[in-house]
Write a protein that holds these residues in place. Structure first.
Motif, PDB file in Angstrom:
ATOM      1  N   LYS A 108      76.680 128.883   5.212  1.00  0.00           N
ATOM      2  CA  LYS A 108      77.124 128.939   6.612  1.00  0.00           C
ATOM      3  C   LYS A 108      78.416 128.143   6.828  1.00  0.00           C
ATOM      4  O   LYS A 108      78.506 127.285   7.703  1.00  0.00           O
ATOM      5  CB  LYS A 108      76.012 128.434   7.544  1.00  0.00           C
ATOM      6  N   GLN A 109      79.402 128.457   5.994  1.00  0.00           N
ATOM      7  CA  GLN A 109      80.669 127.728   6.053  1.00  0.00           C
ATOM      8  C   GLN A 109      81.827 128.666   5.701  1.00  0.00           C
ATOM      9  O   GLN A 109      81.679 129.540   4.847  1.00  0.00           O
ATOM     10  CB  GLN A 109      80.630 126.556   5.047  1.00  0.00           C
ATOM     11  N   TRP A 110      82.968 128.482   6.364  1.00  0.00           N
ATOM     12  CA  TRP A 110      84.143 129.277   6.020  1.00  0.00           C
ATOM     13  C   TRP A 110      84.769 128.767   4.731  1.00  0.00           C
ATOM     14  O   TRP A 110      84.903 127.555   4.544  1.00  0.00           O
ATOM     15  CB  TRP A 110      85.180 129.205   7.147  1.00  0.00           C
ATOM     16  N   GLU A 111      85.142 129.680   3.850  1.00  0.00           N
ATOM     17  CA  GLU A 111      85.924 129.332   2.663  1.00  0.00           C
ATOM     18  C   GLU A 111      87.389 129.635   2.980  1.00  0.00           C
ATOM     19  O   GLU A 111      87.724 130.756   3.357  1.00  0.00           O
ATOM     20  CB  GLU A 111      85.461 130.156   1.454  1.00  0.00           C
ATOM     21  N   MET A 112      88.235 128.644   2.840  1.00  0.00           N
ATOM     22  CA  MET A 112      89.623 128.771   3.270  1.00  0.00           C
ATOM     23  C   MET A 112      90.540 129.131   2.109  1.00  0.00           C
ATOM     24  O   MET A 112      90.408 128.595   1.013  1.00  0.00           O
ATOM     25  CB  MET A 112      90.111 127.449   3.876  1.00  0.00           C
ATOM     26  N   CYS A 113      91.500 130.012   2.364  1.00  0.00           N
ATOM     27  CA  CYS A 113      92.564 130.293   1.401  1.00  0.00           C
ATOM     28  C   CYS A 113      93.716 129.312   1.638  1.00  0.00           C
ATOM     29  O   CYS A 113      93.742 128.591   2.629  1.00  0.00           O
ATOM     30  CB  CYS A 113      93.078 131.722   1.564  1.00  0.00           C
ATOM     31  N   HIS A 114      94.682 129.315   0.730  1.00  0.00           N
ATOM     32  CA  HIS A 114      95.852 128.463   0.909  1.00  0.00           C
ATOM     33  C   HIS A 114      96.681 128.948   2.097  1.00  0.00           C
ATOM     34  O   HIS A 114      96.681 130.123   2.439  1.00  0.00           O
ATOM     35  CB  HIS A 114      96.719 128.463  -0.353  1.00  0.00           C
ATOM     36  N   VAL A 115      97.411 128.013   2.696  1.00  0.00           N
ATOM     37  CA  VAL A 115      98.293 128.345   3.816  1.00  0.00           C
ATOM     38  C   VAL A 115      99.538 129.074   3.295  1.00  0.00           C
ATOM     39  O   VAL A 115     100.082 128.734   2.243  1.00  0.00           O
ATOM     40  CB  VAL A 115      98.720 127.060   4.559  1.00  0.00           C
ATOM     41  N   SER A 116      99.967 130.104   4.031  1.00  0.00           N
ATOM     42  CA  SER A 116     101.208 130.828   3.696  1.00  0.00           C
ATOM     43  C   SER A 116     102.218 130.615   4.815  1.00  0.00           C
ATOM     44  O   SER A 116     101.853 130.488   5.981  1.00  0.00           O
ATOM     45  CB  SER A 116     100.938 132.330   3.548  1.00  0.00           C
ATOM     46  N   ARG A 117     103.499 130.576   4.446  1.00  0.00           N
ATOM     47  CA  ARG A 117     104.568 130.418   5.438  1.00  0.00           C
ATOM     48  C   ARG A 117     105.615 131.500   5.244  1.00  0.00           C
ATOM     49  O   ARG A 117     105.998 131.801   4.110  1.00  0.00           O
ATOM     50  CB  ARG A 117     105.241 129.057   5.296  1.00  0.00           C
ATOM     51  N   VAL A 118     106.093 132.047   6.353  1.00  0.00           N
ATOM     52  CA  VAL A 118     107.128 133.087   6.316  1.00  0.00           C
ATOM     53  C   VAL A 118     108.122 132.806   7.443  1.00  0.00           C
ATOM     54  O   VAL A 118     107.723 132.442   8.554  1.00  0.00           O
ATOM     55  CB  VAL A 118     106.511 134.499   6.526  1.00  0.00           C
ATOM     56  N   VAL A 119     109.409 132.955   7.152  1.00  0.00           N
ATOM     57  CA  VAL A 119     110.415 132.927   8.214  1.00  0.00           C
ATOM     58  C   VAL A 119     110.648 134.370   8.648  1.00  0.00           C
ATOM     59  O   VAL A 119     110.908 135.251   7.829  1.00  0.00           O
ATOM     60  CB  VAL A 119     111.732 132.291   7.725  1.00  0.00           C
ATOM     61  N   LEU A 120     110.525 134.614   9.955  1.00  0.00           N
ATOM     62  CA  LEU A 120     110.518 135.983  10.483  1.00  0.00           C
ATOM     63  C   LEU A 120     111.629 136.157  11.516  1.00  0.00           C
ATOM     64  O   LEU A 120     111.835 135.288  12.365  1.00  0.00           O
ATOM     65  CB  LEU A 120     109.151 136.244  11.128  1.00  0.00           C
ATOM     66  N   HIS A 121     112.354 137.257  11.426  1.00  0.00           N
ATOM     67  CA  HIS A 121     113.349 137.591  12.444  1.00  0.00           C
ATOM     68  C   HIS A 121     112.668 138.455  13.498  1.00  0.00           C
ATOM     69  O   HIS A 121     112.368 139.619  13.274  1.00  0.00           O
ATOM     70  CB  HIS A 121     114.531 138.338  11.814  1.00  0.00           C
TER      71      HIS A 121
END
Length: 371
Positions: A108-121
């Motif tokens: 009963k717990q969320w498994e988290m993925c790594h954070v992703s970052r994107v620069v968006l126009h």
């Protein structure tokens, strides 16, 4: 009104341009376990994320890899985040930060993925743009019984970065980035140096107004330095700070935000405590709450107790209670029992019980320590 259609029609978040507001969307994939061999793809319902006059529509999708012989692989799947449309008065740049998670039914717990970052126009468009993806294994532990439902989510943060908006935070960020001790128009009046070689120009009045500790250090520095009339040589030393941490400390002092906090929240918490910056401490605490895992919970409990972070401590103890069976003994638990037996007992009473043996038979491996 058409562009606002959806389950959250008409909802718009009005927040400062530079903001730590995070939007979360949960997608329950019905009967996934039964349909996976019949479906070529999955697409979530569209959801709106509207902030500061920018209206965006998103969805999540699942696609499948093919093996060397062209046969479709059921695991790992490709979980994608897609920008379906955008409505904005004038094009501008934004930073997007997103993080996927999948629900573990067994614990009963969320498994988290790594954070992703994107620069968006950002610009007004109806064309779909895929922002990024993660490989994700969807296994038995993620499937509800007997329905076969699977739940995944995405946390989404959209920070506009257009300079001409001229919020106080952005103007001060520019002031910091352009500050020198030689430029008459934008001159700082003190240099800061940590353990690295780089020296950072800054403004005494801003540092002192934000941190009582820095105010006292600056006052003492001025007394020691009163005979020195060359302000280029006026350098306040802040031992224990790497160049990266010092740069982010200054960014917070000037703008109320920190870049890449999810990777430096632990050491920044110590900095926030040392320089009496409660707002920075709270930011670090919130970030660390999102990173609790069976491997990190003991270290985070020690951190929370050391720096009096009540929210982090409550979250870590609740995690112990909910995940007793998945937490393994590690050196951090042994350290806790030795240096803080009261905290160790509190964690055990929260539900760990005998699942953690404080008597380690041997020094744990790097794998057990999560290194």
């Amino acid at each position: 009104a058409g562009s606002m259609a959806g389950t959250n029609a008409g909802v718009e978040l009005l927040v400062p341009t530079v903001s730590d507001v995070i939007f979360k969307y949960t997608w329950v994939i019905k009967k996934y376990a039964r349909s996976i061999n019949k479906r070529d793809s999955y697409d979530s319902p569209a959801f709106d994320f509207n902030v500061n006059g920018v209206q965006t529509k998103w969805n999540m999708s699942i696609r499948f890899w093919k093996g060397p012989e062209g046969k479709r692989l059921n695991n790992p799947v490709v979980l994608c985040l897609n920008l379906l449309s955008c409505s904005i008065d004038e094009p501008e740049q934004a930073r997007v930060r997103f993080q996927f998670g999948v629900y573990n039914v067994e614990i009963k717990q969320w498994e988290m993925c790594h954070v992703s970052r994107v620069v968006l126009h950002l610009q007004s468009t109806q064309e779909m743009l895929s922002l990024g993806y993660r490989d994700l294994s969807i296994l038995e532990r993620h499937m509800e019984s007997p329905s076969g439902d699977v739940s995944v989510f995405v946390k989404l943060q959209l920070v506009q970065t257009e300079a001409d908006r001229h919020t106080l935070s952005q103007d001060l960020a520019r002031m910091l980035s352009h500050t020198t001790l030689k430029d008459e128009n934008n001159s700082g009046d003190i240099m800061l140096q940590g353990d690295g070689d780089q020296k950072f120009p800054a403004h005494r009045c801003l540092l002192a107004s934000r941190s009582s500790v820095l105010a006292a250090m600056i006052k003492m520095h001025q007394q020691d330095d009163c005979d020195n009339r060359n302000k280029e040589e006026s350098c306040l030393e802040l031992p224990g700070l790497s160049d990266e941490l010092l740069q982010e400390l200054l960014r917070y002092i000037y703008t109320d935000r920190v870049d890449n906090l999810d990777t430096i929240a632990g050491p920044m918490l110590s900095v926030a405590d040392k320089y009496h910056l409660p707002g920075l401490k709270l930011l670090c605490e919130r970030t660390l709450v999102e990173t609790i895992t069976p491997e990190s919970v003991a270290s985070l409990l020690l951190l929370s107790d050391q720096y009096s972070c009540d929210a982090l401590k409550r979250a870590a103890l609740a995690y112990c209670e909910d995940n007793a069976t998945s937490i393994k003994k590690s050196l951090a638990w042994k350290v806790m029992e030795l240096v803080n037996p009261d905290l160790f007992m509190e964690a055990c009473e929260a539900g760990l019980g005998s699942s953690i043996s404080s008597n380690l038979d041997s020094i744990p491996s790097d794998t057990e320590l999560g290194l």
